[in-house]
Design an enzyme around this catalytic site. Structure first.
Site, mmCIF file in Angstrom:
data_model
loop_
_atom_site.group_PDB
_atom_site.id
_atom_site.type_symbol
_atom_site.label_atom_id
_atom_site.label_comp_id
_atom_site.label_asym_id
_atom_site.label_seq_id
_atom_site.Cartn_x
_atom_site.Cartn_y
_atom_site.Cartn_z
ATOM 1 N N PRO A 2 0.849 -1.211 0.000
ATOM 2 C CA PRO A 2 0.000 0.000 0.000
ATOM 3 C C PRO A 2 0.878 1.252 0.000
ATOM 4 O O PRO A 2 1.709 1.435 0.884
ATOM 5 C CB PRO A 2 -0.785 -0.104 1.319
ATOM 6 N N GLU A 3 0.732 2.054 -1.022
ATOM 7 C CA GLU A 3 1.446 3.323 -1.102
ATOM 8 C C GLU A 3 0.498 4.422 -0.620
ATOM 9 O O GLU A 3 -0.647 4.154 -0.257
ATOM 10 C CB GLU A 3 1.892 3.574 -2.555
ATOM 11 N N LYS A 58 2.176 7.343 5.606
ATOM 12 C CA LYS A 58 1.442 6.084 5.448
ATOM 13 C C LYS A 58 0.921 5.558 6.785
ATOM 14 O O LYS A 58 0.549 4.404 6.898
ATOM 15 C CB LYS A 58 2.335 5.055 4.744
ATOM 16 N N ARG A 248 17.186 -1.920 -2.064
ATOM 17 C CA ARG A 248 15.966 -1.892 -2.890
ATOM 18 C C ARG A 248 16.314 -1.430 -4.302
ATOM 19 O O ARG A 248 17.260 -0.677 -4.508
ATOM 20 C CB ARG A 248 14.931 -0.959 -2.266
#
Ligand SMILES: [Zn+2]
Length: 258
Positions: A2-3, A58, A248
């Protein structure tokens, strides 16, 4: 994962469902949830009314009528599921709030990495930078947030203390819009470049906010560099490269991002 747009959408759904209702009971259904929300902390929740649902980056914050917050972070795979308390909780339910109107809110998470905790006051919340959507975010505020950061700009932008709400996909796309090499030291960027970066962040976030879910899988059309290793750059025709920063993937065009 979920962004920001998915978290914003989740907070909106939760707000519509839960604000003004009183918590009757809570159920921590997974050992990981009981670690972040031990029984002693959970005991203060029944009887409290949810007066607001806020989003910071977030993080989702349920403001309670005693001034405390129930703090939820979806991490990799969390989401809300709404139903009735009398029904069985859905598959992968990790945490359930039973509300005064007989409804329930379940936190579902196939990976069980979401966190639920009680925060006594707003002062105890994690420090976050300006929201990516905040009109106050401009080249000057971004420069102030970056001036002591020796790390690459890509890594600095993922740090929620610099800008709240940016994830890996948005950072890649924003840097492409701004024509900035993700490896550049964060503190070295000129105001002109930071101005382009702010515009790149806005452009990326606004498109995404209008289309929740569109970017969360990384498979969406309209991505210029993310997950496009070896393809041609939409702007200059150069090849999209993939490198690893902070464990990443980073995608960028080495021809036009300098
Ligand atoms: Zn290019």
């Amino acid at each position: 994962m979920p962004e920001l747009p998915e978290v914003e959408d989740a907070a909106k759904r939760l707000r519509a469902h839960a604000v003004g209702r009183t918590i009757v009971a809570t159920r921590a259904l997974h050992a990981a949830t009981r670690r972040t929300l031990p029984p002693r902390a959970a005991r203060r929740l029944p009887g409290r009314t949810i007066v607001a649902v806020e989003r910071r980056g977030k993080h989702q914050l349920l403001r309670l009528d005693d001034g405390a917050f129930l703090h939820i972070h979806f991490r990799m795979a969390g989401d809300w599921s709404f139903g009735r308390s009398a029904e069985d909780p859905p598959r992968h339910a990790r945490f359930v709030l039973d509300l005064s109107d007989g409804s329930r809110v379940a936190l579902v998470d196939s990976r069980a990495l979401s966190t639920v905790s009680v925060v006594a006051s707003a002062d105890a919340l994690p420090p976050l930078g300006l929201e990516a959507t905040d009109p106050a975010l401009d080249a000057a505020t971004l420069r102030a947030a970056l001036e002591k950061r020796r790390v690459a700009i890509k890594l600095a932008l993922l740090d929620q203390r610099v800008v709240a709400g940016l994830g890996n996909i948005y950072v890649a796309e924003a840097l492409w819009h701004a024509r900035i090499d993700p490896r550049r030291p964060a503190a070295s960027l000129s105001l002109e470049r930071l101005d382009r970066l702010v515009r790149g962040i806005r452009e990326t976030i606004e498109v995404a906010l209008a289309n929740p879910g569109r970017y969360s899988t990384g498979e969406a059309e309209g991505l210029h560099v993310y997950d496009r290793e070896g393809e041609r750059c939409d702007r200059c025709g150069g090849r999209i490269r993939r490198i690893v920063q902070g464990a990443r993937s980073t995608y960028f065009c080495a021809t036009c991002q300098r």
